[in-house]
Design an enzyme around this catalytic site. Structure first.
Site, mmCIF file in Angstrom:
data_model
loop_
_atom_site.group_PDB
_atom_site.id
_atom_site.type_symbol
_atom_site.label_atom_id
_atom_site.label_comp_id
_atom_site.label_asym_id
_atom_site.label_seq_id
_atom_site.Cartn_x
_atom_site.Cartn_y
_atom_site.Cartn_z
ATOM 1 N N ASP A 215 0.793 -1.243 0.000
ATOM 2 C CA ASP A 215 0.000 0.000 0.000
ATOM 3 C C ASP A 215 0.820 1.286 0.000
ATOM 4 O O ASP A 215 0.276 2.356 -0.290
ATOM 5 C CB ASP A 215 -0.975 0.066 1.186
ATOM 6 C CG ASP A 215 -2.035 -1.011 1.161
ATOM 7 O OD1 ASP A 215 -2.146 -1.707 0.133
ATOM 8 O OD2 ASP A 215 -2.742 -1.177 2.165
ATOM 9 N N ASP A 393 -8.230 -8.438 8.857
ATOM 10 C CA ASP A 393 -7.862 -7.194 8.172
ATOM 11 C C ASP A 393 -7.966 -5.981 9.088
ATOM 12 O O ASP A 393 -7.251 -4.988 8.882
ATOM 13 C CB ASP A 393 -8.774 -6.966 6.962
ATOM 14 C CG ASP A 393 -8.543 -7.976 5.862
ATOM 15 O OD1 ASP A 393 -7.384 -8.380 5.656
ATOM 16 O OD2 ASP A 393 -9.526 -8.371 5.206
#
Length: 438
Positions: A215, A393
């Site tokens: 990311d 997550d």
């Protein structure tokens, strides 16, 4: 650059398409291929894998892989893809991948807690599927030496994720890390990288593959309007370059994370992404062991969707293969090695998200295609499981400092614990919905 991608797409959609010769970079063979098996002047048909042979310019085709027109190309190991060729080649070729004992223990305990015998048996089998080990805190780094020693005894390849940049996860909250720029985070990060490199240096005969900072660079392409990302921009670049240089020096084959089709795969984001990755590559000194790009890490996109999910409307790159085929020529033209690995660990079920940007514990997901080098594309070195399925997550508890609203959306499985901790109910869902079935 777009003509090449369009040609590949046409060839895949129309198997009966025939022409006198394949152009440079065109397909010239592979299982099920019915098109031309000879190449345009100045190029040679070279086998990339069982499913794909490609016309490479003569100055890039190794002599040992030259084939005769009309014949099936011999088995060979090549670098694949386009653009600069990394010194490492495809790191997965001929390798057995090491299994994380930590994840195997998590899975074994989870299977023991399942009352349904059939589901429990399927769950237990997940322990035999290789996943990456995430080094998301410096405290985990000392374990790496033991992992490498075990892998050496088995002559196996180890997969790791380097994930501890300062002000990490700058556009979200669920995976905020331990280092902050306000508290000397960049120097602490460099020390973390140094510790990883020192462990690996002790085992020069063990092959290591690393995904670099999920990311991070993708956020610099699309989220500089977020103040935390804007503030972290230079540190992210410096940190990634430092990690790449240090790990290159100890022989680690690296793939920099590049988000997924629903992030950098939008047409407006492709060129800026390619330019950023190429800049990092150049600024790092064009490291020979930086192999390419990792996509779909910890996400849910299919590699090859049977049809576009309605949430992808407006983006022709509606799955990972379309994204990869669109990005690869731009990377190559910018001077970055265009080789890929793709996470399919939780991509077994499609059309289950309300929005393409929903990433947290997506409800109804299932384990996906198993890790393999039979990818069907010369651009893709391997299909992998980067995210260990069952590890959460992000939490759905809105009182948590790391609560992110994505984890409480209607398409997120709830209640959910903190990111990285075991999520038993979600693991059972992944097992039950696995496609192919376990």
């Amino acid at each position: 650059m777009f003509k090449f991608a369009a040609l590949l797409a046409l060839a895949s959609l129309v198997p009966g398409f025939v022409q006198a010769q394949s152009p440079v970079w065109g397909q010239c063979g592979g299982n099920g291929w019915t098109g031309p098996t000879t190449c345009a002047s100045g190029s040679t048909c070279v086998k990339q894998n069982d499913f794909y042979s490609q016309c490479l310019p003569n100055n890039q085709a190794p002599p040992s892989t030259t084939t005769q027109p009309g014949t099936t190309p011999p088995a060979t190991t090549t670098s694949g893809g386009t653009g600069p060729t990394s010194g490492a080649g495809n790191p997965y070729t001929g390798k057995t991948v090491w299994l994380s004992p930590f994840y195997a223990d998590e899975v074994a305990q989870a299977a023991a807690d399942i009352s349904n015998p059939s589901l429990a048996t399927k769950a237990a089998s997940v322990a035999k599927i290789p996943t990456f080990v995430w080094f998301d805190t410096v405290a985990k780094v000392p374990d790496l030496g033991g992992y490498l020693a075990d892998a050496r005894s088995k002559n196996q390849l180890v997969q790791i994720v380097v994930y501890d940049l300062p002000d990490r996860d700058c556009a979200a909250l669920a995976s905020n890390g331990e280092f902050s720029l306000a508290n000397d985070g960049l120097n602490k990060y460099k020390n973390y990288v140094d510790q990883i490199a020192a462990q690996i240096k002790q085992f020069p005969d063990v092959s290591v593959v690393a995904v670099i900072e999920p990311d991070s660079l993708a956020n610099l392409v699309t989220n500089l309007n977020v103040q935390k990302c804007a503030n972290a921009q230079s540190a992210y670049k410096e940190g990634v370059i430092y990690a790449v240089q240090k790990l290159n020096a100890v022989g680690v084959t690296m793939y920099i994370d590049a988000g997924h089709a629903g992030w950098l795969g939008w047409p407006a984001n492709l060129s800026p992404a390619a330019q950023l990755f190429a800049q990092i590559y150049r600024d790092a000194g064009s490291p020979r062991n930086l192999r390419g790009i990792a996509t779909n890490v910890a996400n849910f996109n299919a590699l090859r969707a049977s049809s576009p999910d309605p949430i992808t409307q407006g983006n022709s790159n509606y799955d990972e293969i379309h994204y990869i085929e669109a990005l690869a020529p731009m990377l190559s033209n910018a001077g970055f090695p265009a080789h890929f690995i793709v996470d399919q660990g939780r991509s077994g079920v499609q059309n289950i998200r309300d929005q393409w940007g929903d990433w947290c514990n997506v409800k109804g997901a299932g384990f996906g295609q198993r890790p393999t080098t039979n990818t069907g594309s010369s651009l893709i070195d391997a299909i992998v499981w980067v995210k260990p399925g069952g590890e959460c997550d992000g939490t759905s508890d809105n009182s948590s400092p790391r609560f992110d609203s994505h984890c409480s959306l209607s398409d997120a499985h709830q209640p959910a614990p903190e990111a990285g901790t075991w999520f038993q109910a979600y693991f059972e869902t992944l097992v039950a919905n696995a496609n192919p079935a376990l």
